[in-house]
Design a protein around this motif. Structure first.
Motif, PDB file in Angstrom:
ATOM      1  N   GLY A 122       5.610-106.505   9.656  1.00  0.00           N
ATOM      2  CA  GLY A 122       4.340-105.966  10.066  1.00  0.00           C
ATOM      3  C   GLY A 122       4.425-104.594  10.654  1.00  0.00           C
ATOM      4  N   ALA A 123       5.635-104.003  10.698  1.00  0.00           N
ATOM      5  CA  ALA A 123       5.767-102.687  11.305  1.00  0.00           C
ATOM      6  C   ALA A 123       5.273-101.625  10.366  1.00  0.00           C
ATOM      7  CB  ALA A 123       7.239-102.436  11.652  1.00  0.00           C
ATOM      8  N   GLY A 124       4.414-100.748  10.839  1.00  0.00           N
ATOM      9  CA  GLY A 124       3.854 -99.705  10.001  1.00  0.00           C
ATOM     10  C   GLY A 124       4.878 -98.627   9.728  1.00  0.00           C
ATOM     11  N   THR A 125       4.682 -97.930   8.594  1.00  0.00           N
ATOM     12  CA  THR A 125       5.616 -96.886   8.223  1.00  0.00           C
ATOM     13  C   THR A 125       5.518 -95.695   9.152  1.00  0.00           C
ATOM     14  OG1 THR A 125       3.984 -96.023   6.665  1.00  0.00           O
ATOM     15  CG2 THR A 125       5.606 -97.576   5.801  1.00  0.00           C
ATOM     16  N   ASP A 126       4.391 -95.591   9.920  1.00  0.00           N
ATOM     17  CA  ASP A 126       4.250 -94.478  10.842  1.00  0.00           C
ATOM     18  C   ASP A 126       4.734 -94.835  12.245  1.00  0.00           C
ATOM     19  OD1 ASP A 126       0.716 -94.817  11.720  1.00  0.00           O
ATOM     20  OD2 ASP A 126       2.284 -96.304  11.349  1.00  0.00           O
ATOM     21  N   ASP A 127       5.343 -96.010  12.392  1.00  0.00           N
ATOM     22  CA  ASP A 127       5.852 -96.431  13.689  1.00  0.00           C
ATOM     23  C   ASP A 127       7.148 -95.660  13.962  1.00  0.00           C
ATOM     24  OD1 ASP A 127       6.430 -99.700  15.217  1.00  0.00           O
ATOM     25  OD2 ASP A 127       6.204 -97.706  16.052  1.00  0.00           O
ATOM     26  N   PRO A 128       7.185 -94.745  14.917  1.00  0.00           N
ATOM     27  CA  PRO A 128       8.325 -93.858  15.059  1.00  0.00           C
ATOM     28  C   PRO A 128       9.514 -94.519  15.738  1.00  0.00           C
ATOM     29  CG  PRO A 128       6.734 -93.408  16.787  1.00  0.00           C
ATOM     30  CD  PRO A 128       6.130 -94.471  15.912  1.00  0.00           C
ATOM     31  N   THR A 129      10.668 -93.945  15.475  1.00  0.00           N
ATOM     32  CA  THR A 129      11.863 -94.317  16.216  1.00  0.00           C
ATOM     33  C   THR A 129      11.684 -93.887  17.669  1.00  0.00           C
ATOM     34  OG1 THR A 129      13.312 -94.126  14.298  1.00  0.00           O
ATOM     35  CG2 THR A 129      14.345 -93.909  16.458  1.00  0.00           C
ATOM     36  N   LEU A 130      12.031 -94.767  18.596  1.00  0.00           N
ATOM     37  CA  LEU A 130      11.938 -94.455  20.015  1.00  0.00           C
ATOM     38  C   LEU A 130      13.279 -93.895  20.483  1.00  0.00           C
ATOM     39  CD1 LEU A 130      10.052 -97.641  21.276  1.00  0.00           C
ATOM     40  CD2 LEU A 130       9.087 -95.429  20.677  1.00  0.00           C
ATOM     41  N   VAL A 131      13.223 -92.817  21.232  1.00  0.00           N
ATOM     42  CA  VAL A 131      14.431 -92.176  21.738  1.00  0.00           C
ATOM     43  C   VAL A 131      14.321 -92.056  23.253  1.00  0.00           C
ATOM     44  CG1 VAL A 131      15.900 -90.134  21.693  1.00  0.00           C
ATOM     45  CG2 VAL A 131      14.727 -90.882  19.601  1.00  0.00           C
ATOM     46  N   VAL A 132      15.293 -92.638  23.942  1.00  0.00           N
ATOM     47  CA  VAL A 132      15.377 -92.524  25.404  1.00  0.00           C
ATOM     48  C   VAL A 132      16.810 -92.122  25.724  1.00  0.00           C
ATOM     49  CG1 VAL A 132      15.087 -93.659  27.634  1.00  0.00           C
ATOM     50  CG2 VAL A 132      13.628 -94.314  25.700  1.00  0.00           C
ATOM     51  N   GLY A 133      17.024 -90.850  26.081  1.00  0.00           N
ATOM     52  CA  GLY A 133      18.383 -90.370  26.291  1.00  0.00           C
ATOM     53  C   GLY A 133      19.195 -90.529  25.023  1.00  0.00           C
ATOM     54  N   GLY A 134      20.353 -91.188  25.130  1.00  0.00           N
ATOM     55  CA  GLY A 134      21.201 -91.424  23.966  1.00  0.00           C
ATOM     56  C   GLY A 134      20.840 -92.673  23.187  1.00  0.00           C
ATOM     57  N   LEU A 135      19.783 -93.374  23.600  1.00  0.00           N
ATOM     58  CA  LEU A 135      19.326 -94.575  22.897  1.00  0.00           C
ATOM     59  C   LEU A 135      18.352 -94.208  21.783  1.00  0.00           C
ATOM     60  CD1 LEU A 135      18.562 -97.276  25.634  1.00  0.00           C
ATOM     61  CD2 LEU A 135      20.036 -97.590  23.644  1.00  0.00           C
ATOM     62  N   ARG A 136      18.583 -94.749  20.600  1.00  0.00           N
ATOM     63  CA  ARG A 136      17.645 -94.615  19.479  1.00  0.00           C
ATOM     64  C   ARG A 136      17.296 -96.022  19.007  1.00  0.00           C
ATOM     65  NH1 ARG A 136      17.022 -89.693  17.162  1.00  0.00           N
ATOM     66  NH2 ARG A 136      16.381 -90.678  15.206  1.00  0.00           N
ATOM     67  N   ILE A 137      15.989 -96.321  18.952  1.00  0.00           N
ATOM     68  CA  ILE A 137      15.515 -97.666  18.627  1.00  0.00           C
ATOM     69  C   ILE A 137      14.549 -97.550  17.460  1.00  0.00           C
ATOM     70  CG2 ILE A 137      14.314 -99.704  19.518  1.00  0.00           C
ATOM     71  CD1 ILE A 137      15.125 -98.355  22.365  1.00  0.00           C
ATOM     72  N   ASP A 138      14.952 -98.086  16.311  1.00  0.00           N
ATOM     73  CA  ASP A 138      14.138 -97.993  15.095  1.00  0.00           C
ATOM     74  C   ASP A 138      13.442 -99.328  14.853  1.00  0.00           C
ATOM     75  OD1 ASP A 138      13.025 -97.753  12.591  1.00  0.00           O
ATOM     76  OD2 ASP A 138      14.772 -96.801  11.686  1.00  0.00           O
ATOM     77  N   PRO A 139      12.127 -99.415  15.075  1.00  0.00           N
ATOM     78  CA  PRO A 139      11.430-100.691  14.908  1.00  0.00           C
ATOM     79  C   PRO A 139      11.304-101.124  13.456  1.00  0.00           C
ATOM     80  CG  PRO A 139       9.873 -98.946  15.379  1.00  0.00           C
ATOM     81  CD  PRO A 139      11.237 -98.341  15.528  1.00  0.00           C
ATOM     82  N   ARG A 223      12.800-100.950  34.940  1.00  0.00           N
ATOM     83  CA  ARG A 223      12.393 -99.659  34.385  1.00  0.00           C
ATOM     84  C   ARG A 223      13.499 -99.151  33.474  1.00  0.00           C
ATOM     85  NH1 ARG A 223      12.239 -97.044  38.887  1.00  0.00           N
ATOM     86  NH2 ARG A 223      14.261 -95.996  38.685  1.00  0.00           N
ATOM     87  N   LEU A 224      13.134 -98.727  32.247  1.00  0.00           N
ATOM     88  CA  LEU A 224      14.090 -98.106  31.333  1.00  0.00           C
ATOM     89  C   LEU A 224      13.957 -96.596  31.453  1.00  0.00           C
ATOM     90  CD1 LEU A 224      16.150 -98.448  28.956  1.00  0.00           C
ATOM     91  CD2 LEU A 224      14.200 -98.150  27.430  1.00  0.00           C
ATOM     92  N   GLU A 225      15.079 -95.936  31.737  1.00  0.00           N
ATOM     93  CA  GLU A 225      15.046 -94.495  31.952  1.00  0.00           C
ATOM     94  C   GLU A 225      16.371 -93.891  31.524  1.00  0.00           C
ATOM     95  OE1 GLU A 225      12.296 -92.375  35.176  1.00  0.00           O
ATOM     96  OE2 GLU A 225      13.920 -93.584  35.972  1.00  0.00           O
ATOM     97  N   ALA A 226      16.321 -92.686  30.972  1.00  0.00           N
ATOM     98  CA  ALA A 226      17.550 -92.027  30.532  1.00  0.00           C
ATOM     99  C   ALA A 226      18.392 -91.653  31.741  1.00  0.00           C
ATOM    100  CB  ALA A 226      17.199 -90.776  29.731  1.00  0.00           C
ATOM    101  N   PRO A 227      19.723 -91.681  31.597  1.00  0.00           N
ATOM    102  CA  PRO A 227      20.587 -91.275  32.704  1.00  0.00           C
ATOM    103  C   PRO A 227      20.234 -89.864  33.188  1.00  0.00           C
ATOM    104  CG  PRO A 227      21.875 -92.259  30.949  1.00  0.00           C
ATOM    105  CD  PRO A 227      20.487 -92.112  30.411  1.00  0.00           C
ATOM    106  N   GLY A 228      20.206 -89.701  34.497  1.00  0.00           N
ATOM    107  CA  GLY A 228      19.876 -88.391  35.065  1.00  0.00           C
ATOM    108  C   GLY A 228      18.411 -88.200  35.340  1.00  0.00           C
ATOM    109  N   GLU A 229      17.560 -89.112  34.820  1.00  0.00           N
ATOM    110  CA  GLU A 229      16.120 -88.979  35.040  1.00  0.00           C
ATOM    111  C   GLU A 229      15.614 -89.978  36.061  1.00  0.00           C
ATOM    112  OE1 GLU A 229      14.015 -89.216  31.391  1.00  0.00           O
ATOM    113  OE2 GLU A 229      15.132 -87.568  30.447  1.00  0.00           O
ATOM    114  N   ALA A 230      16.440 -90.973  36.433  1.00  0.00           N
ATOM    115  CA  ALA A 230      15.988 -91.988  37.388  1.00  0.00           C
ATOM    116  C   ALA A 230      15.757 -91.347  38.742  1.00  0.00           C
ATOM    117  CB  ALA A 230      17.036 -93.099  37.503  1.00  0.00           C
TER     118      ALA A 230
END
Length: 231
Positions: A122-139, A223-230
């Protein structure tokens, strides 16, 4: 139209349910035993499995574990067992949703559509990859990488991380996580969230005492946060 696999041994439930789901536009295959259902799930590659727990050859929860080891197919457990502890165990074992008998075909159809909207199909093709710091999450592919290296997650761990990554820097309560990730609209199972957060931290190379991405806010949530931003 979704391609469904119904694993249900009771003919008086299986036959009318197949008919009702057909009428709602789904293609439905059926199996009456756990091992036949496992074979059909692997051979036919359905969009979603509806699984009864009380099967004659193997408990449905064990079948769910076997299925989860080899396939990411969404699973809705449909059973007469309504104990909260049992519900939590089944969801922790990898079920995407849980419906208690007796239920109507309309109820089940609504849950099927909701699960398919959440999952890869059910994931749409326009659903973007999420990037938080060095984390990349492709739904779309349900793949995660950390600093360029793949991270192997269970379906529930992925859903948890994806939900948190959709709100970086925000404190998300355990109640919200239970409702949105586990689909449990009531409290009493905070331990479930804690255990999965612990597993997720380990796979991200951190722990609660020395967090990099997952920061616990005591008495509130995480809370999810990139290192250095907490802060």
């Amino acid at each position: 139209m979704a391609r469904l696999l119904l694993i249900e041994d009771d003919l008086t439930i299986r036959t009318p349910l197949i008919r009702a789901l057909h009428e709602r536009g789904h293609a439905v295959a059926a199996a009456s035993t756990a091992m036949t259902g496992l074979r059909d799930a692997l051979d036919e590659r359905p969009d979603l499995v509806v699984l009864d727990l009380g099967l004659p050859d193997l408990d449905g929860r064990e079948l769910l574990r076997m299925l989860r080891a080899v396939s990411p197919v969404p699973v809705i457990v449909a059973t007469a067992r309504d104990d909260e502890t049992e519900i939590v165990r089944v969801l922790d074992a990898g079920a995407d949703d849980y419906v208690v008998k007796p239920f109507t075909a309309a109820q089940l159809d609504a849950r099927i559509r909701a699960v398919l909207r959440r999952g890869p199909a059910g994931a749409g093709t326009d659903d973007p990859t999420l990037v938080v710091g060095g984390l990349r999450i492709d739904p779309r592919s349900r793949q995660v990488s950390l600093d360029g290296e793949p991270v192997e997650l269970t379906p529930r761990e992925f859903d948890l991380l994806h939900h948190l990554a959709g709100r970086p820097g925000e404190v998300v309560t355990k109640r919200e996580l239970l409702t949105e990730v586990w689909q449990i609209p009531y409290g009493g199972a905070d331990k479930t969230v804690d255990v999965h957060l612990s597993w997720l931290r380990r796979k991200l190379g951190e722990n609660a005492q020395q967090p990099r991405y997952l920061h616990t806010v005591r008495g509130v949530g995480v809370r999810l946060e990139a290192p250095g931003e907490a802060g």
